[in-house]
Scaffold this motif. Structure first.
Motif, PDB file in Angstrom:
ATOM      1  N   TYR A  64     -44.553  16.436  20.600  1.00  0.00           N
ATOM      2  CA  TYR A  64     -44.296  16.012  21.976  1.00  0.00           C
ATOM      3  C   TYR A  64     -42.809  15.782  22.175  1.00  0.00           C
ATOM      4  O   TYR A  64     -42.149  15.166  21.338  1.00  0.00           O
ATOM      5  CB  TYR A  64     -45.080  14.726  22.264  1.00  0.00           C
ATOM      6  CG  TYR A  64     -44.851  14.171  23.638  1.00  0.00           C
ATOM      7  CD1 TYR A  64     -45.552  14.647  24.726  1.00  0.00           C
ATOM      8  CD2 TYR A  64     -43.927  13.144  23.845  1.00  0.00           C
ATOM      9  CE1 TYR A  64     -45.354  14.131  25.999  1.00  0.00           C
ATOM     10  CE2 TYR A  64     -43.712  12.620  25.110  1.00  0.00           C
ATOM     11  CZ  TYR A  64     -44.436  13.120  26.181  1.00  0.00           C
ATOM     12  OH  TYR A  64     -44.224  12.603  27.430  1.00  0.00           O
ATOM     13  N   ARG A  65     -42.274  16.274  23.291  1.00  0.00           N
ATOM     14  CA  ARG A  65     -40.874  16.050  23.647  1.00  0.00           C
ATOM     15  C   ARG A  65     -40.807  15.623  25.106  1.00  0.00           C
ATOM     16  O   ARG A  65     -41.456  16.225  25.961  1.00  0.00           O
ATOM     17  CB  ARG A  65     -40.043  17.326  23.490  1.00  0.00           C
ATOM     18  CG  ARG A  65     -40.019  17.898  22.095  1.00  0.00           C
ATOM     19  CD  ARG A  65     -38.999  17.164  21.239  1.00  0.00           C
ATOM     20  NE  ARG A  65     -38.823  17.813  19.971  1.00  0.00           N
ATOM     21  CZ  ARG A  65     -39.381  17.426  18.834  1.00  0.00           C
ATOM     22  NH1 ARG A  65     -40.165  16.377  18.823  1.00  0.00           N
ATOM     23  NH2 ARG A  65     -39.165  18.066  17.716  1.00  0.00           N
ATOM     24  N   ASP A  66     -40.030  14.585  25.384  1.00  0.00           N
ATOM     25  CA  ASP A  66     -39.801  14.149  26.755  1.00  0.00           C
ATOM     26  C   ASP A  66     -38.451  14.707  27.162  1.00  0.00           C
ATOM     27  O   ASP A  66     -37.405  14.178  26.773  1.00  0.00           O
ATOM     28  CB  ASP A  66     -39.832  12.617  26.827  1.00  0.00           C
ATOM     29  CG  ASP A  66     -40.170  12.120  28.206  1.00  0.00           C
ATOM     30  OD1 ASP A  66     -40.426  12.958  29.094  1.00  0.00           O
ATOM     31  OD2 ASP A  66     -40.179  10.899  28.400  1.00  0.00           O
ATOM     32  N   LEU A  67     -38.456  15.786  27.939  1.00  0.00           N
ATOM     33  CA  LEU A  67     -37.239  16.485  28.318  1.00  0.00           C
ATOM     34  C   LEU A  67     -36.835  16.138  29.744  1.00  0.00           C
ATOM     35  O   LEU A  67     -37.614  15.551  30.493  1.00  0.00           O
ATOM     36  CB  LEU A  67     -37.453  18.002  28.196  1.00  0.00           C
ATOM     37  CG  LEU A  67     -37.967  18.493  26.838  1.00  0.00           C
ATOM     38  CD1 LEU A  67     -38.336  19.952  26.913  1.00  0.00           C
ATOM     39  CD2 LEU A  67     -36.904  18.256  25.775  1.00  0.00           C
ATOM     40  N   SER A  84     -43.102  18.022  27.418  1.00  0.00           N
ATOM     41  CA  SER A  84     -43.476  19.299  26.821  1.00  0.00           C
ATOM     42  C   SER A  84     -44.124  19.023  25.465  1.00  0.00           C
ATOM     43  O   SER A  84     -43.724  18.105  24.758  1.00  0.00           O
ATOM     44  CB  SER A  84     -42.238  20.185  26.637  1.00  0.00           C
ATOM     45  OG  SER A  84     -42.595  21.393  26.006  1.00  0.00           O
TER      46      SER A  84
END
Length: 162
Positions: free
Chosen positions: A18-21, A26
């Motif tokens: 999990y990535r918080d962009l 995403s």
């Protein structure tokens, strides 16, 4: 418009990343899809070739996927198929198949799952009473016995139209 939509049924092969962009959340994980066939000589089901896909999820789907999926979970993924071929200097070219997910769900033909909504809580005014819980109970039956549901009881007398 002319996109290749696929539905893949398989198992989660890697823990979702999990990535918080800046553009939104995403997440990605690998999906293993193994074909099975009946081997007449052995008289048993046999595993065939395994295809691996990288599944990409965005926004709320990414958040929910990261919170819901674990390695080995049986899932169904629907989305847009993207096949990429890349080559770098001094290296052999390689091809990858990615799915930009539109929907991801547990395959409940192979187990159970408990669904929980993840929507935003409604803002409550200070001092406002909470909404009452609806009455979900079945109303009590009257003292009179209901007529049984049979083809005879469903017959209606003809009505004269004037």
């Amino acid at each position: 418009m002319n996109e290749t939509m696929v539905c893949a049924v398989g198992n989660v092969a890697t823990q979702p990343v999990y990535r918080d962009l800046a553009a939104g959340a995403s997440a990605r994980f690998r999906l293993a899809v193994t074909s099975r066939y009946w081997d007449r000589e052995k008289g048993t089901w046999t595993d065939g070739h395994t295809n691996f896909f990288t599944v990409w999820a965005n926004r709320q789907l990414a958040t929910n996927a990261a919170a819901s999926l674990n390695v080995g979970d049986p899932v169904m993924v629907q989305g847009r198929l993207r096949v990429r071929t890349e080559s770098r200097e001094g290296q052999q070219s390689w091809t990858s198949a990615d799915i930009d997910a539109v929907a991801i769900g547990h395959d409940i033909s192979r187990g159970t799952s408990a669904f929980r909504r993840s929507g935003r809580p409604e803002p409550m005014a200070v001092g406002a009473p909470a909404r009452p819980e609806p009455n979900w109970e079945t109303p009590a039956a009257d003292a009179a016995e209901p007529e049984p549901d049979t083809p005879q009881s469903r017959r209606r007398e003809p009505v004269a139209v004037t």
